[in-house]
Design a protein around this motif. Structure first.
Motif, mmCIF file in Angstrom:
data_model
loop_
_atom_site.group_PDB
_atom_site.id
_atom_site.type_symbol
_atom_site.label_atom_id
_atom_site.label_comp_id
_atom_site.label_asym_id
_atom_site.label_seq_id
_atom_site.Cartn_x
_atom_site.Cartn_y
_atom_site.Cartn_z
ATOM 1 N N GLN A 50 83.064 -18.093 64.631
ATOM 2 C CA GLN A 50 81.709 -17.546 64.734
ATOM 3 C C GLN A 50 81.261 -16.917 63.421
ATOM 4 O O GLN A 50 80.136 -17.139 62.956
ATOM 5 N N ASP A 51 82.143 -16.129 62.817
ATOM 6 C CA ASP A 51 81.797 -15.470 61.561
ATOM 7 C C ASP A 51 81.559 -16.492 60.451
ATOM 8 O O ASP A 51 80.623 -16.359 59.650
ATOM 9 N N GLN A 104 75.608 -21.337 58.431
ATOM 10 C CA GLN A 104 74.281 -21.403 59.063
ATOM 11 C C GLN A 104 73.686 -22.796 59.242
ATOM 12 O O GLN A 104 72.824 -22.977 60.092
ATOM 13 N N CYS A 119 83.537 -25.352 63.409
ATOM 14 C CA CYS A 119 82.281 -24.767 62.944
ATOM 15 C C CYS A 119 81.115 -25.706 63.239
ATOM 16 O O CYS A 119 80.033 -25.262 63.638
ATOM 17 N N GLY A 144 78.328 -18.172 61.009
ATOM 18 C CA GLY A 144 77.231 -17.278 60.656
ATOM 19 C C GLY A 144 76.971 -17.252 59.164
ATOM 20 O O GLY A 144 75.832 -17.075 58.722
#
Length: 765
Positions: free
Chosen positions: A407-408, A414, A453, A411
Motif C-alpha cells: 500500500q505504501d 500512484q 503493486c 501510494g
C-alpha cells in the motif's frame, strides 16, 4: 584495432614486410590482456600495468613505434607525422603518472603488485598530496586522475593505429589519392570504413557537426576516424552555452540517446571524445567519478552508459529470460524517451553534497526542457530520478508479504505508467552496477513487488484483501489435505496465525503440514527440510522447532558456521509453542547451498544450535582476519532506524553498518537480549555495507513505541554494530553471522513461497 589493421594490409605488397607480423602480434597481445582483465579501463580496482589504459598499452605503442619508425624517443614521432606535440606531452604525462603509481604500489606492497586495490589507493593518495575538495575525497580525486589518464592512453592508441594505417595506404602500389574519399555518408567522407572529415575547420565553423558526425556513424553502423576525433578534441571549446541551447544540437543528442540502434557504443564514443561532458556539463562532472565502495564496479559515467546499453538490451528482448516482466512492460510505456532520459540522469548528481537523488531531480527539471521534453515528460523524469532507488529499497529491505508495504509503495508510485518506468529503470540500474550483482533472487523480488503493486493501482485489490485471502488459503489447504482426518486438519489450521496465510502459497503450506505432522508423530524436537531452486539459485531451509528466546539468532549462527549466506528469513510463531522458521540461503559463491557435504554440515550445526551445544564465535573469529584487511579501508557510519509506520503490527528496525563475518548473529543476539521477537528479516549487503531489517514485537506482542524503549533498542544495536560487546562475548551474547543481498522469495501473495517450483506462484514466469 587489430582486425581493422589486418584488413588494411591484406592483399597488399606491404603484408610481405616482417613489420606487419610484429604489429599484428603486439596488437593481438594487447587484445588478449584486455579480455583477460575485463576489457574496461573503468574498473575501480584497476590493474595499472596490464589493464586497459595501463602502462603496458603505452609501452606497446612505443615498442611498435621503435620498430617501425626507428625512433628511441617518443618525441621523434612528431616529425614522422604520427603525433602532434600536444599528444607527445600527453603520452609523457601519462607515462610519468603511471610509473609514479606503480613505484608507490610496489613500495607499499613490498613486492611486485600491479592491482591498485582500495586500501593501497588511500595511502597513495596521501603520499601524492591529494586533498579532499568540494565533497570529493582525496582518494576519489586520485582515482579520477587515473581514469582520465587511462582515457588519454586510449586516445593515443587510436591515433597511433590510424597513423600506421595511413602509412600502409601510402605504401600500397595501387593506391590512388583522388579515390581516397569516394564514399560518403550523411555528407561525411568514409575512409577505411570510418567517418572522417577532409578539413577540421568544419567543426570550428559549425560546431553542431561534432554531434552530427556521431549521429551519422550510429545510423550507418560506422566508426569515426581517429583523425576526425583529433580535430573534434581540438575544437571542444566551441561546445559552449550557445551551442547547448541550439535546438538542432539537442535534437541530435536526444536522437542518439533514444535511437533504436544500440546507443551505448555511440554514447561511449561521445564520452571518450570529450563531447558528452561538454554538451551536458552535469554529466561532465561525473566523468571518471569514482564511487569509493565495494558495491559499484565502475565509474559513474561508465555505469550510466552501461545502464543505457542494458535498457536497449531489455527493449530488444535480449534479457527476456533474466528480466521477463521488464522485457514485456518496456513496450507498454507511453513515453519511450522519458525512460532513456531518466536512465541517463539517474546518477547525474553523484559526488555532490546532499542526496544525489534529490539533487539529480533538480538537474532533470532544468535539463529536460533543453533537450526538448514536454512539461509532463520533464515531471516524470524528475520523479523517476528522485525515486530511482525506491523499488529496490522496498523489494530488498521491506517485507512485501505485508499488505501495508505494498500500500505504501503504491501510494508513492500512484500510476501504472510510473510503475512500469520505475521497474525497467531499476533493472537497468542494478544490472549495470557490475558483474554478479544482478541475480534471479532479486529479479523474483522485483517481479512480485511489481505484480502486487499493479493489482492495487489497477483497482483489483481492496483493503479487505488480507483477511479474505487468509480464509481462501485455508479452504485451499483443507482441500489439499482431504486424506487427513477432519479433526487433524482443524487442529493444524488452529495453530497457524493469520500472517502465515499471506506469506506462503498452497504448495508450501502442504509441505509444512506434512513436515509438522511427521515431526509430531515421531515426537522429534527438531525437523528440517531443504529445497533447492535452480532458477532462483538459492536454497530454502524450513525448520520446525520448539520456540524459545534467541532461536532465530542461534539458527543464524549455525548457518554462518556452516558457510551459508542468508538472504532472507521468515519467522512464524505457532499457537502450539513451536516455531516455523524459513531461511533463504546461498553458498559463498552465490549459488544454491546444495552440496551434500555442506548440507550435512548445516544439519549438524542447526541440531547443535537448537539444543545449545554450538559455539559459533570461535569459528567465526577465524574469518575476521581476511575480512578486516579487505574491508578495513572503508568507513561505514553505523546507524539504527526504528520505524513504527511501515507495518500495521510490527516495529521495523533497520541497522546499517560495515559488514563482517557474523554481524547478523551479533545483531540478532542483541535483539533477543532485549526480549524482542523477530517475525521476519531482510538481510542485504552492498559491498562493504550491511543493511539488515527486522520486523519485531515486544514480549507482549506489541510494537516498540515508548521513547525510552526505542532509545534502549538503538543503544544496544549500536553496540552490536560497533562490536562493543564482541570481545568478551565468547559465544554467549554477541556473535556475528552470514550475510549478503536481500529478501525472501514469494508465493503469489507473500514471502518465502517454496522456491523449488515455477508453477502456480507467479514468482517464476
Amino acid at each position: 584495432l587489430k582486425q581493422r589493421f589486418v584488413l588494411e594490409v591484406q592483399s597488399s605488397s606491404w603484408n610481405k614486410n616482417p613489420s606487419v607480423s610484429f604489429i599484428e602480434a603486439k596488437l593481438a597481445e594487447r587484445e588478449k590482456r584486455h579480455q583477460r582483465l575485463g576489457d574496461s579501463r573503468y574498473f575501480l580496482e584497476p590493474n595499472i600495468k596490464d589493464g586497459k589504459g595501463g602502462l603496458r598499452d603505452l609501452q606497446s605503442l612505443f615498442w611498435i613505434a621503435k620498430f617501425i619508425y626507428n625512433v628511441a624517443d617518443i618525441g621523434k614521432l612528431v616529425s614522422q607525422g604520427v603525433f602532434t606535440r600536444s599528444e607527445v606531452r600527453k603520452f609523457e604525462k601519462a607515462q610519468r603518472f603511471l610509473w609514479t603509481l606503480r613505484c608507490h604500489l610496489h613500495f607499499l606492497a613490498g613486492r611486485g603488485e600491479e592491482r591498485l586495490t582500495f586500501d593501497q589507493q588511500i595511502e597513495i593518495a596521501k603520499r601524492l598530496g591529494y586533498k579532499a575538495h568540494a565533497g570529493t575525497r582525496d582518494v576519489e580525486r586520485l582515482m579520477k586522475h587515473y581514469f582520465l589518464i587511462a582515457k588519454d592512453v586510449g586516445d593515443l592508441t587510436r591515433i597511433f593505429c590510424a597513423a600506421l594505417e595511413a602509412d600502409q595506404l601510402r605504401r600500397l602500389t595501387f593506391h590512388i589519392p583522388m579515390l581516397r574519399f569516394r564514399r560518403k555518408a550523411g555528407g561525411f567522407p568514409i575512409e577505411s570504413n570510418r567517418l572522417t572529415v577532409a578539413d577540421g575547420e568544419i567543426f570550428a565553423k559549425d560546431p553542431v557537426q561534432m554531434l552530427r558526425i556521431f549521429q551519422v556513424a550510429q545510423k550507418n553502423k560506422l566508426d569515426i576516424h581517429p583523425y576526425a576525433l583529433r580535430w573534434i578534441r581540438q575544437n571542444l571549446s566551441k561546445i559552449d552555452r550557445k551551442l547547448r541551447k541550439e535546438p538542432r544540437a539537442n535534437e541530435i543528442f536526444l536522437d542518439i540517446l533514444t535511437s533504436p540502434q544500440q546507443s551505448e557504443l555511440t554514447l561511449r564514443r561521445l564520452n571518450e571524445a570529450g563531447v558528452f561532458g561538454k554538451f551536458v556539463p552535469d554529466f561532465g562532472r561525473v566523468v571518471a567519478q569514482m564511487q569509493y565502495n565495494m558495491y559499484h564496479h565502475f565509474t559513474v559515467d561508465e555505469h550510466t552508459i552501461r545502464a543505457i546499453g542494458i535498457l536497449h538490451a531489455i527493449e530488444q528482448g535480449d534479457l527476456a529470460q533474466e528480466a521477463p516482466i521488464a522485457s514485456t512492460v518496456v513496450h507498454k510505456v507511453v513515453s519511450r524517451r522519458v525512460l532513456f532520459v531518466a536512465v541517463l540522469l539517474h546518477d547525474i548528481a553523484k559526488g555532490r553534497p546532499g542526496d544525489h537523488s534529490a539533487v539529480g531531480a533538480k538537474i532533470a527539471e532544468r535539463l529536460c526542457p533543453r533537450l526538448g521534453l514536454s512539461d509532463a515528460e520533464t515531471e516524470t523524469v524528475a520523479w523517476l530520478v528522485l525515486h530511482h532507488l525506491a523499488m529496490s529499497n522496498t523489494a530488498f529491505k521491506r517485507d512485501i508479504g505485508e499488505f501495508k508495504t505494498i500500500q505504501d509503495f503504491a501510494g508513492l508510485v500512484q500510476s501504472p505508467e510510473r510503475l512500469k518506468l520505475l521497474l525497467v529503470l531499476t533493472v537497468a540500474d542494478i544490472r549495470a552496477v557490475g558483474p554478479n550483482v544482478w541475480n534471479a533472487w532479486k529479479a523474483a523480488l522485483l517481479r512480485e513487488l511489481y505484480w502486487r503493486c499493479d493489482e492495487i493501482l489497477s483497482g483489483n485489490v481492496s483493503a479487505e484483501r488480507p483477511a479474505a485471502h487468509a480464509h481462501l488459503a485455508q479452504e485451499k489447504l483443507r482441500a489439499r489435505l482431504s486424506d487427513w482426518p477432519e479433526a487433524a486438519v482443524d487442529a493444524h489450521l488452529s495453530v497457524l496465525p493469520e500472517p502465515y496465510w499471506l506469506i506462503y502459497d498452497t504448495d508450501a503450506q502442504v509441505r509444512h503440514a506434512t513436515m509438522m505432522r511427521d515431526s509430531e508423530q515421531r515426537s522429534a524436537p527438531l525437523a528440517m527440510e531443504t529445497r533447492v531452486d535452480s532458477y532462483l539459485q538459492a536454497t530454502e531451509v524450513i525448520i520446525y522447532a520448539k520456540d524459545s528466546s534467541g532461536l532465530f539468532s542461534a539458527l543464524a549462527g549455525a548457518m554462518a558456521v556452516a558457510g551459508a549466506t542468508i538472504y532472507a528469513a521468515q519467522i512464524i510463531t505457532l499457537g502450539n509453542g513451536m516455531a516455523l522458521d524459513s531461511f533463504i540461503i546461498q553458498d559463498a559463491a552465490g549459488g544454491p547451498f546444495d552440496r551434500p557435504a555442506k548440507l550435512a554440515k548445516l544439519s549438524t550445526a542447526i541440531d547443535k544450535a537448537v539444543d545449545g551445544r554450538l559455539k559459533p564465535m570461535q569459528e567465526l573469529a577465524k574469518r575476521q582476519i581476511g575480512y578486516k584487511s579487505r574491508f578495513g579501508v572503508f568507513k561505514v557510519t553505523p546507524r539504527v532506524l526504528i520505524d513504527n509506520r511501515a507495518s500495521e503490527i510490527h516495529t521495523v528496525v533497520e541497522v546499517n553498518g560495515r559488514d563482517r563475518p557474523g554481524l547478523l548473529y551479533q545483531v540478532t543476539q542483541a535483539l533477543s537480549a532485549l526480549s524482542l521477537s523477530i517475525h521476519s528479516a531482510r538481510v542485504a549487503t552492498y559491498g562493504e555495507r550491511a543493511v539488515d531489517v527486522f520486523y519485531v514485537q515486544d514480549r507482549d506482542g506489541n510494537k516498540v513505541e515508548a521513547k525510552s524503549a526505542k532509545a534502549t533498542v538503538e543503544r544496544k544495536l549500536m553496540e552490536a554494530l560497533t562490536g562493543v560487546d564482541a570481545a568478551g562475548a565468547a559465544d554467549g551474547g554477541s556473535q556475528p553471522a552470514a550475510k549478503r543481498p536481500v529478501t525472501a522469495p514469494r508465493g503469489k501473495y507473500g514471502v518465502a513461497a517454496g522456491p523449488q517450483k515455477k508453477s502456480k506462484a507467479r514468482i517464476s514466469p
